[in-house]
Structure formats: structure tokens, C-alpha cells
Motif scaffolding. Structure first.
Motif, PDB file in Angstrom:
ATOM      1  N   GLY A   4       0.779  -1.310   0.054  1.00 16.36           N
ATOM      2  CA  GLY A   4       0.089  -0.059  -0.063  1.00 16.36           C
ATOM      3  C   GLY A   4       0.959   1.338   0.173  1.00 16.36           C
ATOM      4  O   GLY A   4       0.477   2.259  -0.817  1.00 16.36           O
ATOM      5  N   MET A   5       1.866   1.339   0.880  1.00 15.00           N
ATOM      6  CA  MET A   5       2.999   2.306   0.809  1.00 15.00           C
ATOM      7  C   MET A   5       3.629   2.441  -0.666  1.00 15.00           C
ATOM      8  O   MET A   5       3.519   3.715  -1.309  1.00 15.00           O
ATOM      9  CB  MET A   5       4.009   2.189   1.965  1.00 15.00           C
ATOM     10  N   LEU A   6       4.019   1.421  -1.078  1.00 16.82           N
ATOM     11  CA  LEU A   6       4.610   1.464  -2.411  1.00 16.82           C
ATOM     12  C   LEU A   6       3.628   2.064  -3.496  1.00 16.82           C
ATOM     13  O   LEU A   6       4.002   2.963  -4.325  1.00 16.82           O
ATOM     14  CB  LEU A   6       4.957  -0.031  -2.996  1.00 16.82           C
ATOM     15  N   ASP A   7       2.220   1.447  -3.357  1.00 15.44           N
ATOM     16  CA  ASP A   7       1.288   1.888  -4.370  1.00 15.44           C
ATOM     17  C   ASP A   7       1.059   3.768  -4.201  1.00 15.44           C
ATOM     18  O   ASP A   7       1.050   4.150  -5.088  1.00 15.44           O
ATOM     19  CB  ASP A   7      -0.036   1.348  -4.186  1.00 15.44           C
ATOM     20  N   GLN A   8       0.829   3.953  -2.883  1.00 18.21           N
ATOM     21  CA  GLN A   8       0.681   5.354  -2.696  1.00 18.21           C
ATOM     22  C   GLN A   8       1.906   6.168  -3.310  1.00 18.21           C
ATOM     23  O   GLN A   8       1.547   7.243  -3.800  1.00 18.21           O
ATOM     24  CB  GLN A   8       0.558   5.748  -1.220  1.00 18.21           C
ATOM     25  N   GLY A   9       3.155   5.820  -2.953  1.00 16.23           N
ATOM     26  CA  GLY A   9       4.038   6.603  -3.301  1.00 16.23           C
ATOM     27  C   GLY A   9       4.409   6.743  -4.651  1.00 16.23           C
ATOM     28  O   GLY A   9       4.500   7.927  -5.375  1.00 16.23           O
ATOM     29  N   VAL A  10       4.041   5.524  -5.729  1.00 19.74           N
ATOM     30  CA  VAL A  10       4.179   5.685  -7.055  1.00 19.74           C
ATOM     31  C   VAL A  10       3.056   6.382  -7.515  1.00 19.74           C
ATOM     32  O   VAL A  10       3.217   7.150  -8.690  1.00 19.74           O
ATOM     33  CB  VAL A  10       4.338   4.209  -7.531  1.00 19.74           C
ATOM     34  N   ARG A  11       1.860   6.622  -6.944  1.00 18.94           N
ATOM     35  CA  ARG A  11       0.752   7.130  -7.654  1.00 18.94           C
ATOM     36  C   ARG A  11       1.047   8.670  -7.271  1.00 18.94           C
ATOM     37  O   ARG A  11       0.753   9.777  -8.180  1.00 18.94           O
ATOM     38  CB  ARG A  11      -0.624   6.928  -6.820  1.00 18.94           C
TER      39      ARG A  11
END
Length: 79
Positions: free
Chosen positions: A53-60
């Protein structure tokens, strides 16, 4: 912030290089987005889900900044 009538145009030679970098960054971010999506299709423990989730939020967020850069470049170059 400067008035739009006071903004200067980005020189074409610089705009072309910035455009190339924005495009390449967008491609790299798309790989990370797709990988994050695929990770979401496999079984994970709660800790792994939080990291994903942190990865997804950061890349978005990075993709949004890339989009803002593209918009800024378009508004400060002559077509």
C-alpha cells in the motif's frame, strides 16, 4: 507566484530534453504501478499488504508530480 504575463518560455532545446525525461520517468513509473497491482493479486500477510500500500501510494504521488511537470512544460513552451 509570478503573473502569467510575466512567465518566460522554456527554450526549445531544454523543453525537448525535459519532455524526453518526463516520458522516460512516466514509463518507469508505469512499470512500478503495474508491479504493485500484480502484487495485490497474490496472498500476502498484513505487513506485506501495508508495504504494498505504501509502494502504491508513493508511485501514484510520483505519477501525479510527473503529470504536473508535463502540464507545466506544456504551458511554458511554444508549440
Amino acid at each position: 507566484m509570478a503573473d502569467s504575463s510575466e512567465t518566460k518560455s522554456i527554450p526549445q532545446v531544454h523543453a525537448e530534453e525535459i519532455r524526453r525525461l518526463i516520458h522516460d520517468l512516466g514509463n518507469a513509473l508505469e512499470i512500478v504501478l503495474q508491479t504493485s497491482f500484480l502484487l495485490g493479486t497474490v496472498e500476502m500477510d498484513e505487513s506485506a499488504k501495508q508495504w504494498r500500500g505504501m509502494l502504491d501510494q508513493g508511485v501514484r504521488q510520483a505519477a501525479q508530480v510527473n503529470s504536473q511537470l508535463r502540464d507545466y512544460l506544456l504551458s511554458h513552451t511554444q508549440s
